[in-house]
Structure formats: structure tokens, C-alpha cells
Design a protein around this motif. Structure first.
Motif, mmCIF file in Angstrom:
data_model
loop_
_atom_site.group_PDB
_atom_site.id
_atom_site.type_symbol
_atom_site.label_atom_id
_atom_site.label_comp_id
_atom_site.label_asym_id
_atom_site.label_seq_id
_atom_site.Cartn_x
_atom_site.Cartn_y
_atom_site.Cartn_z
ATOM 1 N N ASP A 152 0.798 -1.218 0.000
ATOM 2 C CA ASP A 152 0.000 0.000 0.000
ATOM 3 C C ASP A 152 0.838 1.279 0.000
ATOM 4 O OD1 ASP A 152 0.950 -0.029 2.580
ATOM 5 O OD2 ASP A 152 -0.995 -0.299 3.545
ATOM 6 N N GLN A 153 2.153 1.166 -0.038
ATOM 7 C CA GLN A 153 2.995 2.353 -0.201
ATOM 8 C C GLN A 153 3.119 2.759 -1.669
ATOM 9 O OE1 GLN A 153 6.500 0.717 1.921
ATOM 10 N NE2 GLN A 153 6.419 2.553 3.179
ATOM 11 N N ALA A 154 2.619 1.935 -2.548
ATOM 12 C CA ALA A 154 2.802 2.167 -3.981
ATOM 13 C C ALA A 154 2.142 3.463 -4.428
ATOM 14 C CB ALA A 154 2.247 0.992 -4.770
ATOM 15 N N ALA A 155 2.802 4.149 -5.350
ATOM 16 C CA ALA A 155 2.255 5.346 -5.971
ATOM 17 C C ALA A 155 1.380 4.954 -7.156
ATOM 18 C CB ALA A 155 3.396 6.255 -6.429
ATOM 19 N N ALA A 156 0.611 5.910 -7.651
ATOM 20 C CA ALA A 156 -0.319 5.635 -8.745
ATOM 21 C C ALA A 156 0.384 5.105 -9.983
ATOM 22 C CB ALA A 156 -1.100 6.904 -9.081
ATOM 23 N N ASP A 157 1.628 5.547 -10.230
ATOM 24 C CA ASP A 157 2.315 5.112 -11.448
ATOM 25 C C ASP A 157 2.896 3.707 -11.346
ATOM 26 O OD1 ASP A 157 4.494 5.557 -9.815
ATOM 27 O OD2 ASP A 157 5.449 7.064 -11.105
ATOM 28 N N GLU A 158 2.686 3.028 -10.204
ATOM 29 C CA GLU A 158 3.108 1.639 -10.064
ATOM 30 C C GLU A 158 1.973 0.660 -10.357
ATOM 31 O OE1 GLU A 158 5.233 0.884 -6.332
ATOM 32 O OE2 GLU A 158 5.604 3.042 -6.199
ATOM 33 N N TYR A 213 1.981 2.137 -17.290
ATOM 34 C CA TYR A 213 1.549 0.817 -16.843
ATOM 35 C C TYR A 213 0.099 0.528 -17.232
ATOM 36 C CZ TYR A 213 5.761 0.088 -13.965
ATOM 37 O OH TYR A 213 7.041 -0.101 -13.525
ATOM 38 N N SER A 214 -0.678 1.558 -17.453
ATOM 39 C CA SER A 214 -2.066 1.370 -17.899
ATOM 40 C C SER A 214 -2.143 1.086 -19.391
ATOM 41 C CB SER A 214 -2.896 2.627 -17.586
ATOM 42 O OG SER A 214 -2.933 2.877 -16.203
ATOM 43 N N GLU A 215 -1.087 1.457 -20.096
ATOM 44 C CA GLU A 215 -1.102 1.345 -21.547
ATOM 45 C C GLU A 215 -0.331 0.138 -22.083
ATOM 46 O OE1 GLU A 215 0.483 5.074 -22.774
ATOM 47 O OE2 GLU A 215 -1.213 6.240 -21.990
ATOM 48 N N ILE A 216 0.646 -0.351 -21.303
ATOM 49 C CA ILE A 216 1.430 -1.486 -21.777
ATOM 50 C C ILE A 216 0.571 -2.754 -21.783
ATOM 51 C CG2 ILE A 216 2.335 -2.062 -19.489
ATOM 52 C CD1 ILE A 216 4.945 -2.877 -20.872
#
Length: 306
Positions: A16-22, A237-240
Motif C-alpha cells: 500500500d505504499q505504492a504510488a499511482a504510477d506503479e 503501466y495502464s497502456e502497456i
């Protein structure tokens, strides 16, 4: 270097430390490759400079015409006294400050460079086995070309950092970074005011000061951030496509915080990372900086194809 056998892994957020771009976590395959077991050291970089006469970005006067391309249209030119050979050096503010303003602990210091890590009056004598710092992405590329190597892709870097473990938070597993004996060089205590030095280092330390991960790689967490080859794109990561093989990153950079800047990814965290501010020692954590950025906690390591 050590051979990293290719394989498939889940790339991205592990806790839950992950940022949105992860997000989202996605399955990726990479072919095998060779990787430096340590970050490139001062001694190695000095050999490159001696052989080529290379002058790093931090040692050159900034080109305003190039800088303005990274800034919003109409940004006024700064005074010439600011456009001097400089780099960012960590400077503790001496008291607790809002962690949303990183200018509180970074100083743009004239004369700071890989040869003078803390600025004029400092040097790398006795630090030959420390990672080279104050190197831009452009500098790292130049070294790689000279050495017959290249920078890792972001996927290769994360795969290697995981050391054969699946879906774990750190290169050593899931035991919290602040528990047990230090496994990496990071900031213990209250950032950016007091470092309790449980890992014995206030700034960067010699490579191989901590145990290697499962692939025999040292300092894949902490010590200094490491440049990757890929552009940074906040939505990548949303596009790959899940199941992609040997991805090389997006075709262009996009950071919503600085939409005009072209940025590259860096990985691994540094001696300044702390859970209160930057959990950069997590294997999935991403950072981004412009290609000409140089800082006291930024370095790199190389890879090579079979």
C-alpha cells in the motif's frame, strides 16, 4: 557482471505504499542479460574520463535554449549568475520541514560534480569504491557507449532487483526495511533532520557494503538511485499490454507535474530514502528526472546483451 537468466514476472506495486504510477501490476517477460554487480564506481568513471576527456553535464554551463524547452512557455530567463556549472547537493535544513517541499533539503551548488560530491573543497580521494554521483542520464549513456554496454530497461532493472523472488516488496523479501539488521543504505531517523546512522552511512557508502540479492547484485536498494534507459510516462503501466516481452518503455515522456520536461526513469532509492517521504528502496518504486539532471544521490549501473 553477472548473468541474469531471463523469465517472466509481475511488474509493479506490491504494497500500500505504492504510488499511482506503479499500477496496475502486469506480467512481463525479459530475455537474459548481463548486469554490473555494483553501481559504477568513482574509479571506473575516472578511467572513462581519463580515456576520453569527457566533461559531465554538471561541469558545463547550462544552455538556456535547451533548458527553456523543459519549461512552460514564457518562463523568463534566470540571471546569468544562476546559469553556471552546478549540481544538486543534499543539505539538511536542521529542523523538521514540510516534506512536500524538497527545496528545503536540496542546494543548487556551483562547482558540485562527480569529482566534488559536496561541492568545492570536497573530493573523491579514498572514495574510489563509492558509486559515482552527480551524473546525468546523458553522462551515463556516454559511459555505457565507451564501455560497450547500455543502461537497463526499466523492466530489466526491476526483474533483476527482485532477485528471483516473486511479488516481494524489497530485494531481500518482505521484512520491513526498518526491522532487523540494515540491509541497505537509507535514511534512518527523522528525515531530513536526523539520521541515526544505524547503517553507518550519512551519505552514500562503498559498493558491496550490504548483502547481495538472489542474483548476486549489490545495492539494488538504497545507496544511490540508478538511471534506466526508458522514458518516464505516468500512465505507462495502464497502456502497456500485459504479457509484453522485453518492453523498452513508452515512446515519449509525460509527467503531469512538469508536462514540458522530457524525463527518464530511475530506480532503487538512495541514502536519502525514508518511509516518511520516499520508500524508494521498494523494488517497484519509480522516480523520474530530466535527462540533464544531476544530483548527489544519482548514479547508474550497466547491462550487456548476451
Amino acid at each position: 557482471m553477472v548473468w541474469i537468466e531471463g523469465g517472466t514476472f509481475d511488474m509493479g506495486a506490491d504494497n500500500d505504499q505504492a504510488a499511482a504510477d506503479e499500477y496496475p501490476k502486469h506480467k512481463i517477460s525479459v530475455d537474459g542479460f548481463w548486469m554490473d554487480i555494483t553501481e559504477v564506481t568513482n574509479a571506473q568513471f575516472a578511467e572513462f574520463v581519463s580515456a576520453t576527456g569527457y566533461i559531465t553535464t554538471a561541469e558545463q554551463k547550462p544552455d538556456w535554449e535547451e533548458l527553456r524547452k523543459q519549461l512552460p512557455p514564457g518562463t523568463p530567463k534566470p540571471h546569468d549568475s544562476v546559469l553556471v556549472a552546478s549540481s544538486l547537493v543534499f543539505s539538511s535544513p536542521g529542523t523538521e520541514v514540510p516534506l512536500t517541499d524538497y527545496s528545503q533539503w536540496w542546494e543548487w551548488k556551483q562547482g558540485a560534480s562527480w569529482k566534488h560530491p559536496e561541492g568545492p573543497g570536497s573530493n573523491i580521494t579514498g572514495r574510489e569504491n563509492y558509486p559515482v554521483v552527480h551524473v546525468s542520464w546523458l553522462d551515463a549513456q556516454a559511459y555505457c557507449k565507451w564501455a560497450g554496454k547500455r543502461l537497463p530497461t526499466e523492466a530489466e532493472w526491476e526483474y533483476a532487483a527482485r532477485g528471483g523472488l516473486q511479488n516481494n516488496i524489497y530485494p531481500w523479501g518482505n521484512e520491513q526495511v526498518n526491522e532487523g539488521k540494515p540491509r541497505a543504505n537509507f535514511w534512518q531517523g527523522v528525515f531530513p533532520v536526523k539520521n541515526t546512522l544505524e547503517d553507518k552511512f550519512y551519505r552514500s557508502g562503498p559498493v558491496k557494503s550490504f548483502a547481495a540479492n538472489g542474483y548476486g547484485l549489490y545495492d539494488m536498494a538504497g545507496n544511490v538511485w540508478e538511471w534506466c534507459n526508458d522514458y518516464y510516462h505516468a500512465n505507462y503501466y495502464s497502456e502497456i499490454k500485459a504479457g509484453a516481452s522485453n518492453p523498452t518503455g513508452p515512446g515519449k515522456s509525460y509527467d503531469p507535474d512538469e508536462p514540458f520536461a522530457s524525463k527518464r526513469v530511475s530506480r532503487g532509492g538512495s541514502f536519502l530514502c525514508n518511509d516518511s517521504y520516499c520508500s524508494g528502496y521498494r523494488v517497484a518504486r519509480r522516480m523520474k528526472s530530466t535527462e540533464d539532471s544531476s544530483m548527489q544521490h544519482m548514479g547508474f549501473r550497466c547491462v550487456q546483451d548476451k
